[in-house]
Write an enzyme that holds these catalytic residues in place. Structure first.
Site, mmCIF file in Angstrom:
data_model
loop_
_atom_site.group_PDB
_atom_site.id
_atom_site.type_symbol
_atom_site.label_atom_id
_atom_site.label_comp_id
_atom_site.label_asym_id
_atom_site.label_seq_id
_atom_site.Cartn_x
_atom_site.Cartn_y
_atom_site.Cartn_z
ATOM 1 N N HIS A 50 0.870 -1.180 0.000
ATOM 2 C CA HIS A 50 0.000 0.000 0.000
ATOM 3 C C HIS A 50 0.901 1.222 0.000
ATOM 4 O O HIS A 50 1.559 1.538 0.990
ATOM 5 C CB HIS A 50 -0.901 -0.050 1.240
ATOM 6 C CG HIS A 50 -2.051 0.889 1.172
ATOM 7 N ND1 HIS A 50 -3.150 0.677 0.367
ATOM 8 C CD2 HIS A 50 -2.283 2.065 1.822
ATOM 9 C CE1 HIS A 50 -4.007 1.669 0.524
ATOM 10 N NE2 HIS A 50 -3.506 2.520 1.388
ATOM 11 N N LYS A 101 -10.158 6.595 -3.542
ATOM 12 C CA LYS A 101 -9.160 7.624 -3.243
ATOM 13 C C LYS A 101 -7.838 7.168 -3.828
ATOM 14 O O LYS A 101 -7.481 6.000 -3.718
ATOM 15 C CB LYS A 101 -9.070 7.775 -1.725
ATOM 16 C CG LYS A 101 -8.054 8.759 -1.250
ATOM 17 C CD LYS A 101 -8.436 9.253 0.135
ATOM 18 C CE LYS A 101 -7.314 9.066 1.121
ATOM 19 N NZ LYS A 101 -7.638 9.624 2.444
ATOM 20 N N LYS A 155 -3.730 7.788 -3.876
ATOM 21 C CA LYS A 155 -2.601 8.371 -3.150
ATOM 22 C C LYS A 155 -1.603 8.834 -4.202
ATOM 23 O O LYS A 155 -1.013 8.001 -4.908
ATOM 24 C CB LYS A 155 -1.965 7.294 -2.266
ATOM 25 C CG LYS A 155 -2.867 6.885 -1.098
ATOM 26 C CD LYS A 155 -2.861 7.956 -0.030
ATOM 27 C CE LYS A 155 -3.492 7.485 1.260
ATOM 28 N NZ LYS A 155 -3.458 8.532 2.290
ATOM 29 N N ASP A 196 -5.433 11.982 -2.510
ATOM 30 C CA ASP A 196 -4.749 12.388 -1.287
ATOM 31 C C ASP A 196 -3.282 12.600 -1.632
ATOM 32 O O ASP A 196 -2.594 11.670 -2.066
ATOM 33 C CB ASP A 196 -4.894 11.298 -0.216
ATOM 34 C CG ASP A 196 -4.417 11.774 1.157
ATOM 35 O OD1 ASP A 196 -3.853 12.878 1.237
ATOM 36 O OD2 ASP A 196 -4.616 11.021 2.139
ATOM 37 N N GLU A 208 -7.202 16.041 -1.084
ATOM 38 C CA GLU A 208 -6.857 15.970 0.345
ATOM 39 C C GLU A 208 -5.400 16.368 0.576
ATOM 40 O O GLU A 208 -4.502 15.867 -0.098
ATOM 41 C CB GLU A 208 -7.114 14.528 0.826
ATOM 42 C CG GLU A 208 -6.947 14.347 2.314
ATOM 43 C CD GLU A 208 -7.381 12.947 2.770
ATOM 44 O OE1 GLU A 208 -8.217 12.308 2.084
ATOM 45 O OE2 GLU A 208 -6.873 12.494 3.807
ATOM 46 N N ASP A 253 -6.060 17.148 6.334
ATOM 47 C CA ASP A 253 -5.918 15.917 7.120
ATOM 48 C C ASP A 253 -4.729 16.059 8.076
ATOM 49 O O ASP A 253 -4.910 16.314 9.264
ATOM 50 C CB ASP A 253 -5.764 14.705 6.193
ATOM 51 C CG ASP A 253 -5.634 13.394 6.962
ATOM 52 O OD1 ASP A 253 -5.797 13.412 8.199
ATOM 53 O OD2 ASP A 253 -5.358 12.342 6.342
ATOM 54 N N LYS A 291 -10.008 11.812 12.609
ATOM 55 C CA LYS A 291 -9.400 10.543 13.013
ATOM 56 C C LYS A 291 -9.337 10.567 14.530
ATOM 57 O O LYS A 291 -8.875 11.557 15.109
ATOM 58 C CB LYS A 291 -7.987 10.369 12.437
ATOM 59 C CG LYS A 291 -7.972 10.104 10.937
ATOM 60 C CD LYS A 291 -6.576 10.070 10.348
ATOM 61 C CE LYS A 291 -6.668 9.995 8.821
ATOM 62 N NZ LYS A 291 -5.376 10.218 8.156
ATOM 63 N N GLU A 313 -13.503 6.425 5.142
ATOM 64 C CA GLU A 313 -12.522 5.616 4.401
ATOM 65 C C GLU A 313 -12.099 4.447 5.297
ATOM 66 O O GLU A 313 -10.931 4.066 5.321
ATOM 67 C CB GLU A 313 -11.314 6.465 3.979
ATOM 68 C CG GLU A 313 -10.650 7.165 5.130
ATOM 69 C CD GLU A 313 -9.347 7.858 4.779
ATOM 70 O OE1 GLU A 313 -8.881 7.739 3.635
ATOM 71 O OE2 GLU A 313 -8.789 8.515 5.675
#
Ligand SMILES: [Mg+2]
Length: 370
Positions: free
Chosen positions: A19, A164, A166, A195, A221, A246, A270, A324
């Site tokens: 990831h 989303k 990255k 993001d 983001e 974020d 979060k 998410e």
């Protein structure tokens, strides 16, 4: 029913694929688990996760464990977990910052307090307003073809229709082309967000966001470094596509400043960033009062940490950007005997008692760092 003992475990869980984020590629995710036992034999559990050691944020798993054990848990032995609000207030007077550690302990206290009353944790937070919430998936394989395949498969399975991307690593304009190719392939059947994880400067952001906005991307983001609140204000003013904060939106005080100066028009919540479930609700209140959009964010927690997030997010009426909370789907295995349910593009809020998760202690032992 008072607190008898507390243990903090560092656990490493393998993921189904690498990831890729701007600061780190996750192949096994490190989570920190708190276990609070009472004198009657009940246990409260909670989890926080970090990304890539110290690369995403200042809190590392090792520091969370040591700071919990040295400065927080000694205050709690012999105390009544039903008084979690008072206990966390007292801790805040002697432990500054340390939001992840405080969130971890508050979560386990709330899980235990709810279990002692045999009610779901969300009932200690005002009660749920959602039974399930929309859930985005992060396409982060690092390969355009694989990402398109993954998105199409997840749409077909009715698991996700918000994706989303990255895009903080590598050449910004190549990344923009990667996003636009995927947008073209998935079409209007899905919403695409990006993001940047703080990777752009303002000039790059001005150029890249214009292309992404024209290409139909739904949200950008944290395009700029977390300290660049003024730059975020200028981007928010300039573009019509929503700009989300974020990494720059942690404590309730930062969220107030973002609201005041419009350094973003939406916020990723979060639990760990805010310092707990109650602070997350306060953060959501500030955002709501300022008309900022809200998103139920993740640090890629496993099933337990995802349940913690779901219990608090379920009590917030307006989550314009959904959540998410896909973490459990990225892990090869779990430390719980039950798992988080996903159905019809949504993630289901687990009912209690507590956060509704049953710990598999053999698996916890197996994946625990020795
Ligand atoms: Mg983010």
């Amino acid at each position: 029913m008072n607190i008898h003992s507390i243990f903090i475990h560092i656990v490493e869980l393998p993921t189904i694929r690498p990831h890729k984020l701007s600061m780190h590629t996750i192949t096994k995710q490190t989570i920190v688990v708190a276990q609070i036992n009472d004198t009657e034999g009940l246990t409260g559990w909670s989890e926080v996760a970090t990304i890539g050691g110290a690369s995403y944020g200042e809190a590392t798993p090792e520091a969370i464990k040591v700071n919990c054990e040295t400065y927080i848990t000694p205050h709690l032995i012999g105390k009544n977990p039903q008084q979690f609000n008072l206990l966390m207030y007292e801790i805040s007077k002697t432990v500054s910052g340390n939001y992840f550690a405080r969130a971890l302990i508050e979560g386990a206290l709330i899980d235990l307090a709810a279990k002692q009353r045999n009610i779901p944790a969300y009932d200690l937070l005002g009660g749920k307003t959602h039974d399930s919430l929309p859930v985005a998936w992060t396409l982060a394989s690092g390969d355009t073809g694989k990402d398109i395949e993954e998105a199409k498969e997840l749409l077909l399975q009715k698991k996700h229709r918000i994706f989303k991307l990255k895009i903080g690593v590598g050449d910004a304009m190549e990344n923009v082309e990667h996003v636009l190719k995927i947008k073209k392939e998935v079409g209007d059947g899905a919403r695409l967000t990006v993001d940047v994880n703080q990777a752009w400067d303002e000039t790059t952001a001005n150029y890249a966001i214009a292309r992404l906005q024209d290409g139909g991307v739904s949200m950008i983001e944290q395009p700029l470094p977390k300290w660049n609140f003024e730059g975020m204000s200028r981007l928010t003013e300039r573009f019509s596509v929503p700009i989300m904060a974020d990494e720059g939106a942690n404590s309730i005080h930062e969220i107030f400043q973002i609201a005041k100066h419009r350094s973003g028009n939406s916020i990723a919540l979060k639990v760990c960033k805010a310092g707990g479930l109650q602070a997350t609700k306060t953060a959501a209140g500030i955002a709501e009062a300022a008309g900022l959009g809200l998103y139920g964010g993740t640090m890629i927690e496993s099933s337990l940490g995802t349940a913690v997030g779901l219990h608090v997010y379920s009590t917030i009426p307006h989550l314009e950007f959904g959540t998410e909370l896909f973490g459990p789907l990225l892990f090869k295995d779990t430390i719980t005997a039950n798992n988080i349910e996903y159905s019809n593009f949504e993630v289901v809020v687990p009912d209690g008692p507590g956060f509704g998760m049953i710990i598999d202690e053999e698996k916890l032992d197996h994946y625990k760092r020795s």
